[in-house]
Design a protein around this motif. Structure first.
Motif, PDB file in Angstrom:
ATOM      1  N   LEU A  27       0.837  -1.203   0.000  1.00 60.94           N
ATOM      2  CA  LEU A  27       0.000   0.000   0.000  1.00 60.94           C
ATOM      3  C   LEU A  27       0.871   1.251   0.000  1.00 60.94           C
ATOM      4  O   LEU A  27       0.600   2.213  -0.727  1.00 60.94           O
ATOM      5  CB  LEU A  27      -0.929  -0.003   1.207  1.00 60.94           C
ATOM      6  N   HIS A  28       1.948   1.251   0.799  1.00 62.65           N
ATOM      7  CA  HIS A  28       2.858   2.386   0.824  1.00 62.65           C
ATOM      8  C   HIS A  28       3.524   2.579  -0.538  1.00 62.65           C
ATOM      9  O   HIS A  28       3.714   3.714  -0.992  1.00 62.65           O
ATOM     10  CB  HIS A  28       3.923   2.184   1.907  1.00 62.65           C
ATOM     11  N   LYS A  29       3.867   1.465  -1.201  1.00 66.63           N
ATOM     12  CA  LYS A  29       4.458   1.552  -2.538  1.00 66.63           C
ATOM     13  C   LYS A  29       3.489   2.223  -3.514  1.00 66.63           C
ATOM     14  O   LYS A  29       3.867   3.093  -4.293  1.00 66.63           O
ATOM     15  CB  LYS A  29       4.818   0.158  -3.053  1.00 66.63           C
ATOM     16  N   LEU A  41       1.863   6.763  -6.727  1.00 68.92           N
ATOM     17  CA  LEU A  41       0.798   7.674  -7.150  1.00 68.92           C
ATOM     18  C   LEU A  41       1.197   9.130  -6.905  1.00 68.92           C
ATOM     19  O   LEU A  41       0.944   9.999  -7.745  1.00 68.92           O
ATOM     20  CB  LEU A  41      -0.501   7.358  -6.404  1.00 68.92           C
ATOM     21  N   LYS A  42       1.837   9.380  -5.760  1.00 65.58           N
ATOM     22  CA  LYS A  42       2.294  10.732  -5.455  1.00 65.58           C
ATOM     23  C   LYS A  42       3.316  11.199  -6.492  1.00 65.58           C
ATOM     24  O   LYS A  42       3.253  12.343  -6.983  1.00 65.58           O
ATOM     25  CB  LYS A  42       2.906  10.772  -4.059  1.00 65.58           C
ATOM     26  N   VAL A  75      10.440   0.997  -5.590  1.00 64.54           N
ATOM     27  CA  VAL A  75       9.238   1.594  -6.179  1.00 64.54           C
ATOM     28  C   VAL A  75       9.620   2.239  -7.510  1.00 64.54           C
ATOM     29  O   VAL A  75      10.793   2.394  -7.837  1.00 64.54           O
ATOM     30  CB  VAL A  75       8.615   2.662  -5.252  1.00 64.54           C
ATOM     31  N   LEU A  76       8.600   2.607  -8.260  1.00 58.01           N
ATOM     32  CA  LEU A  76       8.838   3.403  -9.458  1.00 58.01           C
ATOM     33  C   LEU A  76       9.034   4.852  -9.031  1.00 58.01           C
ATOM     34  O   LEU A  76       8.443   5.304  -8.048  1.00 58.01           O
ATOM     35  CB  LEU A  76       7.644   3.287 -10.411  1.00 58.01           C
ATOM     36  N   GLU A  97      14.475   3.587  -7.041  1.00 61.91           N
ATOM     37  CA  GLU A  97      14.054   4.396  -5.900  1.00 61.91           C
ATOM     38  C   GLU A  97      13.421   3.460  -4.888  1.00 61.91           C
ATOM     39  O   GLU A  97      12.721   2.501  -5.244  1.00 61.91           O
ATOM     40  CB  GLU A  97      13.058   5.472  -6.338  1.00 61.91           C
ATOM     41  N   VAL A  98      13.672   3.698  -3.595  1.00 63.01           N
ATOM     42  CA  VAL A  98      13.094   2.875  -2.537  1.00 63.01           C
ATOM     43  C   VAL A  98      12.323   3.771  -1.580  1.00 63.01           C
ATOM     44  O   VAL A  98      12.552   4.986  -1.512  1.00 63.01           O
ATOM     45  CB  VAL A  98      14.170   2.077  -1.766  1.00 63.01           C
TER      46      VAL A  98
END
Length: 268
Positions: free
Chosen positions: A101-103, A108-109, A167-168, A188-189
């Motif tokens: 969910l955090h990913k 999205l951000k 993450v992307l 990116e993490v």
């Protein structure tokens, strides 16, 4: 026989298929309390519902039912042991779902921030929040897809093994420092307090940015000098753009340049 439930009545209490009960019986994890020797009809005791509930819990947690048989064979209080292990597995699944969910929220951000610059042409200024990258120095040509895939997979696996959430977006990083140029592949993490030799924090800053169509044969060093001028100390990030539409023959990167900053010398 009033103390027993027929197989149909028993199945209906948990909305399971009768054939599933036959399968559980075959595995030896839920046998009927009574089987009529003449008619072969199967009957179940109401208290066997607890075993059926544990079976359904195993299915929900993706625990192989053959393992449940081992619990029953090896443990006198197998239900308690099974529930304790089930609790541990469920908690791990919750932790993974929270990380996923955090990913999603983070990606999205990033996409929402990128969308604000989607129509930009030429060089523009953009404030970008601090980021954490896991990096691997990259030697060779960017157009070497096999090499890229091998190093990219190795870096991703390393991130996962160390508990970092990749993450992307992803991409390449060029570091200029007093005439020395280094090239890195990065993921990116999610922001982290963990320390690792491959993880670096890039501070918040104002970047000069340019959107370009992806070209693996592009001479990025020369391109940077042509469009951003020369600099003895520069961080240039070539990040893939997240677009709502992805056309097969058209991929775009955003080049993000910050002069006067370079990553620590200790970065491997």
């Amino acid at each position: 026989m009033n103390q027993y439930l027929t197989i149909g009545e028993f199945a209906k209490l948990r909305d399971v298929n009768i054939n599933s009960l036959f399968y559980y019986e075959k595995l030896g994890i839920l046998t009927p309390a009574y089987k009529d020797p003449r008619s072969k009809y199967r009957y179940y005791a109401p208290e066997q519902l607890s075993t059926l509930d544990i079976i359904l819990l195993c299915i929900s947690l993706e625990i192989p039912l053959k393992e449940l048989k081992q619990y029953q064979d090896e443990n006198t209080y197998w239900q308690k042991k099974m529930l304790e292990d089930g609790k541990r597995i469920a908690e791990e699944k919750i932790r993974k779902m929270q990380t996923d969910l955090h990913k999603i929220e983070y990606s999205l951000k990033c996409q929402e921030e990128q969308d604000g610059y989607a129509e930009c042409e030429g060089i523009y200024q953009r404030k970008i929040h601090s980021r954490f990258f896991i990096v691997e120095e990259y030697f060779g040509e960017l157009a070497n897809i096999k090499q890229f895939g091998r190093i990219s997979t190795k870096l991703f696996d390393y991130a996962e093994s160390k508990g970092f959430s990749a993450v992307l977006p992803t991409g390449f990083m060029f570091v200029f420092d007093g005439g020395k140029i280094r090239q890195f592949l990065f993921y990116e993490v999610l922001p982290t307090d963990k320390k690792d030799k491959k993880v670096i924090e890039i501070p918040e800053g104002i970047y000069s940015c340019l959107q370009v169509e992806f070209n693996p044969d592009l001479d990025h060093i020369r391109f940077l000098e042509q469009h951003f001028g020369s600099s003895d100390q520069r961080l240039a990030i070539v990040s893939n753009l997240l677009r709502d539409r992805l056309e097969i023959d058209s991929r775009y990167n955003e080049i993000q340049v910050m002069d006067g900053y370079t990553i620590p010398d200790s970065t491997p």
